[in-house]
Write an enzyme that holds these catalytic residues in place. Structure first.
Site, short mmCIF file in Angstrom:
data_model
loop_
_atom_site.label_atom_id
_atom_site.label_comp_id
_atom_site.label_asym_id
_atom_site.label_seq_id
_atom_site.Cartn_x
_atom_site.Cartn_y
_atom_site.Cartn_z
N PRO A 166 -38.01 20.04 32.45
CA PRO A 166 -36.94 19.56 33.13
C PRO A 166 -37.34 19.52 34.89
CG PRO A 166 -36.66 21.85 32.68
CD PRO A 166 -37.66 21.41 31.79
N GLY B 226 -34.44 14.25 27.26
CA GLY B 226 -35.54 13.39 27.53
C GLY B 226 -35.60 12.64 28.62
N THR B 227 -34.90 12.74 29.66
CA THR B 227 -34.70 11.59 30.82
C THR B 227 -34.79 12.21 32.18
OG1 THR B 227 -33.22 9.96 31.37
CG2 THR B 227 -32.14 11.97 30.61
N HIS C 149 -30.75 -0.52 28.41
CA HIS C 149 -32.05 -1.43 28.69
C HIS C 149 -32.40 -2.22 27.73
CE1 HIS C 149 -33.20 2.21 31.77
NE2 HIS C 149 -32.17 1.57 32.07
N CYS D 297 -31.25 -24.28 22.71
CA CYS D 297 -31.29 -24.94 23.94
C CYS D 297 -33.09 -25.15 24.24
CB CYS D 297 -30.87 -24.11 25.21
SG CYS D 297 -31.95 -22.95 25.77
N CYS E 54 -33.05 -15.62 24.60
CA CYS E 54 -33.25 -16.95 25.23
C CYS E 54 -33.48 -16.33 26.76
CB CYS E 54 -32.28 -18.00 25.26
SG CYS E 54 -32.63 -19.54 25.99
#
Length: 259
Positions: A218, A189-190, A113, A152, A121
């Site tokens: 869980p 931990g997900t 992520h 840019c 940019c």
């Protein structure tokens, strides 16, 4: 000797791979995102700003939110769970953007992520990217980076993946390769509900890995638990250091674990 009463890795596990979510960093004060006590529920305006379609108008809020999170991570440092994973020398696939695995010493980290410790940019065709200095405030200058891209001239933004954006292809490819080569795949931990990360445990299992979920709370949904051979409903900051001490044949609590 392995800890008794629950699964623990042994010398037969030569390719341990970890998948981590916000739960491993919650002890720093970063908190988690989903659930009644998660960031999205407590700060719905922040969740709204996470939609890519709201750019560039949402940039001030993004800088405030992710800059604050990066600062919390930098101030508190890695948790015992992060440090144990690093001492195990295991590669990591993470949904977190806090850089705590690298701070703990992990060398192979696939950041699915993105990273709140970097700026990029806003123009996807521009490849400018730079480190930032975590701070507070709604402007990129508050975090040590220019408001306009040096290459840019487009606005700069935190290098985090927003809703409706594609994951970094290199990180996703690395994560899939790591899952396929693992002989022990450990999710920590997900929630197991966010794709494509949610497909990694089944992918590892399909390639012969033993799969383990370590989470203090869980999921109860059998369909989410089905991807795991073992579910350990305990604190990862106790479980993972136990594993590391057992595998390295040391005792006691490491002085490196400050929490």
């Amino acid at each position: 000797m392995r800890p008794t009463g629950r699964f623990s890795p042994g010398p037969e596990h030569q390719e341990i791979v970890f998948l981590t979510g916000s739960g491993i960093s919650a002890r720093t004060g970063l908190g988690t995102f989903r659930g009644p006590d998660g960031l999205w529920a407590l700060e719905p305006e922040t969740e709204e700003a996470m939609h890519a379609e709201l750019l560039p108008g949402s940039l001030p809020q993004l800088w405030s939110v992710w800059g604050r999170m990066a600062q919390i991570a930098a101030e508190h440092g890695p948790t015992p769970g992060h440090r144990a994973i690093a001492r195990l020398g295991a590669p990591v696939i993470t949904q977190n953007i806090d850089g705590l695995h690298q701070a703990a010493g992990s060398e192979v980290v696939a950041e699915l992520h993105g990273s709140a410790l970097h700026a990029v940019c806003l123009d996807p065709d521009c490849r400018w990217r730079d480190h930032l200095v975590p701070g507070t405030g709604p402007r990129p200058e508050d975090h040590g980076v220019p408001a306009a891209c040096p290459r840019c001239g487009a606005p700069t933004r935190p290098d985090v993946v927003l809703f409706d954006e594609m994951l970094p292809p290199d990180a996703l490819e690395l994560g899939m390769r790591l899952a396929q080569r693992a002989d022990l795949f450990v999710a920590v931990g997900t929630s197991g509900t966010v794709f494509p990360a949610a497909q990694l445990a089944p992918l590892a299992k399909a390639h012969g890995a033993t799969t383990v979920l370590v989470d203090v709370a869980p999921p109860l949904d059998p369909s989410l638990r089905a991807a795991f051979d073992h579910v350990i409903a305990e604190d990862a900051h106790e479980v993972l250091p136990d594993w590391e001490r057992s595998l390295h044949h040391v005792g006691g609590t490491s002085f490196l674990d400050p929490f």
